[in-house]
Scaffold this motif. Structure first.
Motif, PDB file in Angstrom:
ATOM      1  N   UNK A  40       0.766  -1.157   0.046  1.00  0.00           N
ATOM      2  CA  UNK A  40      -0.063  -0.080  -0.127  1.00  0.00           C
ATOM      3  C   UNK A  40       0.881   1.341   0.106  1.00  0.00           C
ATOM      4  N   UNK A  41       2.080   1.245   0.468  1.00  0.00           N
ATOM      5  CA  UNK A  41       2.707   2.439   0.743  1.00  0.00           C
ATOM      6  C   UNK A  41       4.169   2.089   0.732  1.00  0.00           C
ATOM      7  N   UNK A  42       5.000   2.783  -0.201  1.00  0.00           N
ATOM      8  CA  UNK A  42       6.529   3.023   0.151  1.00  0.00           C
ATOM      9  C   UNK A  42       6.830   4.655  -0.128  1.00  0.00           C
ATOM     10  N   UNK A  43       7.152   5.021   1.032  1.00  0.00           N
ATOM     11  CA  UNK A  43       7.637   6.383   1.133  1.00  0.00           C
ATOM     12  C   UNK A  43       9.025   6.508   1.496  1.00  0.00           C
ATOM     13  N   UNK A  44      10.023   7.069   0.826  1.00  0.00           N
ATOM     14  CA  UNK A  44      11.180   7.405   0.846  1.00  0.00           C
ATOM     15  C   UNK A  44      11.531   8.773   1.490  1.00  0.00           C
ATOM     16  N   UNK A  45      11.964   8.591   2.869  1.00  0.00           N
ATOM     17  CA  UNK A  45      12.075   9.899   3.792  1.00  0.00           C
ATOM     18  C   UNK A  45      13.451  10.209   3.974  1.00  0.00           C
ATOM     19  N   UNK A  46      13.702  11.469   4.022  1.00  0.00           N
ATOM     20  CA  UNK A  46      14.941  12.153   4.695  1.00  0.00           C
ATOM     21  C   UNK A  46      14.284  12.911   5.689  1.00  0.00           C
ATOM     22  N   UNK A  47      14.712  12.594   7.151  1.00  0.00           N
ATOM     23  CA  UNK A  47      14.576  13.361   8.225  1.00  0.00           C
ATOM     24  C   UNK A  47      15.533  13.957   8.770  1.00  0.00           C
ATOM     25  N   UNK A  48      15.435  15.302   8.593  1.00  0.00           N
ATOM     26  CA  UNK A  48      16.426  16.360   9.197  1.00  0.00           C
ATOM     27  C   UNK A  48      16.820  15.972  10.545  1.00  0.00           C
ATOM     28  N   UNK A  49      18.152  16.612  10.877  1.00  0.00           N
ATOM     29  CA  UNK A  49      18.749  16.517  12.330  1.00  0.00           C
ATOM     30  C   UNK A  49      17.588  17.257  13.289  1.00  0.00           C
ATOM     31  N   UNK A 115       9.580   3.815   4.490  1.00  0.00           N
ATOM     32  CA  UNK A 115       8.655   3.343   5.300  1.00  0.00           C
ATOM     33  C   UNK A 115       7.775   2.676   4.304  1.00  0.00           C
ATOM     34  N   UNK A 116       7.254   1.554   4.731  1.00  0.00           N
ATOM     35  CA  UNK A 116       6.502   0.309   3.908  1.00  0.00           C
ATOM     36  C   UNK A 116       5.274   0.052   4.770  1.00  0.00           C
ATOM     37  N   UNK A 117       4.121   0.164   3.952  1.00  0.00           N
ATOM     38  CA  UNK A 117       2.930  -0.350   4.441  1.00  0.00           C
ATOM     39  C   UNK A 117       2.283  -1.617   3.572  1.00  0.00           C
ATOM     40  N   UNK A 118       2.078  -2.680   4.393  1.00  0.00           N
ATOM     41  CA  UNK A 118       1.661  -3.921   3.785  1.00  0.00           C
ATOM     42  C   UNK A 118       0.242  -3.963   4.340  1.00  0.00           C
TER      43      UNK A 118
END
Length: 231
Positions: A40-49, A115-118
């Motif tokens: 259902x979801x594949x989000x590629x995230x860059x989370x800053x400091x 982050x992956x949702x199945x």
């Protein structure tokens, strides 16, 4: 095979998060991209400091976190607290309801993750959490099973009819995956460049497969990829 190019994904950005959405998520909506099979979801995230996701809730979803760079701190309403680093895979079964937060405590390093949702096989189950480390040498040049319905080969057990493999390739490496009859396969290029059945793929690209019986993968550089076996 249907190719999803990285630059066609949805995007979201604020002061601490830069995200790309392979499927409809949040403010990004495309009726042609509501998921693929049970993925259902594949989000590629860059989370800053010093940034992160505050405590929020989910239910009836299998959530897998795959960190490629940095260290992500996790807390949830089950009392779990952990740090997820490269090579770690986290599985959270939201079940009938769970709250969690993910935070980057570093003062100077960005966290890069998927982050992956199945979609789960059963709804309303007891929420659960598990995390496992898969050393680089176990993923290099081969498809390492990291999550599955039955937890085979020391993979994380999921409440979903799905198997997730991870691999890290170096120049000249080659892989072959035989798609089981009646199944679907989704390949996501996490980093680097990959050639799949003659098609050149870049970081962030993905391929949805229903009819190809064999997937032949190679690279002239380095690559990191995820392969999903789905119903």
């Amino acid at each position: 095979m249907e190719i999803i190019r990285a630059d066609s994904r949805g995007a979201f950005k604020n002061e601490w998060l830069d995200s790309r959405h392979s499927f409809s998520f949040g403010e990004y909506y495309d009726p042609q991209r509501m998921g693929f099979s049970s993925l259902r979801v594949i989000n590629e995230d860059w989370v800053a400091a010093k940034g992160g996701f505050p405590m929020h809730g989910h239910r009836d979803m299998e959530i897998v976190t795959y960190v490629m760079e940095g260290a992500l701190s996790h807390k949830d309403s089950l009392g779990n607290g952990s740090t997820i680093r490269p090579g770690d895979v986290q599985r959270m079964s939201a079940g009938r309801g769970i709250l969690h937060s993910e935070f980057n405590h570093s003062t100077d390093e960005t966290v890069h993750l998927l982050q992956i949702w199945i979609q789960p096989k059963f709804s309303g189950i007891q929420p659960g959490y598990a995390q496992e480390h898969f050393p680089l040498e176990e993923r290099r040049g081969r498809l390492q099973l990291v999550a599955s319905e039955d937890g085979r080969d020391s993979s994380l057990r999921m409440n979903a009819d799905a198997s997730l493999y991870a691999s890290v390739l170096q120049a000249g490496d080659a892989l072959s995956y035989q798609k089981p009859a009646g199944r679907a396969v989704y390949v996501h290029v996490a980093r680097g460049e990959l050639i799949l059945n003659g098609v050149s793929l870049q970081a962030g690209d993905a391929v949805q497969v229903r009819d190809e019986a064999e997937l032949a993968m190679t690279t002239a550089t380095d690559a990191e990829l995820l392969v999903f076996d789905l119903p």
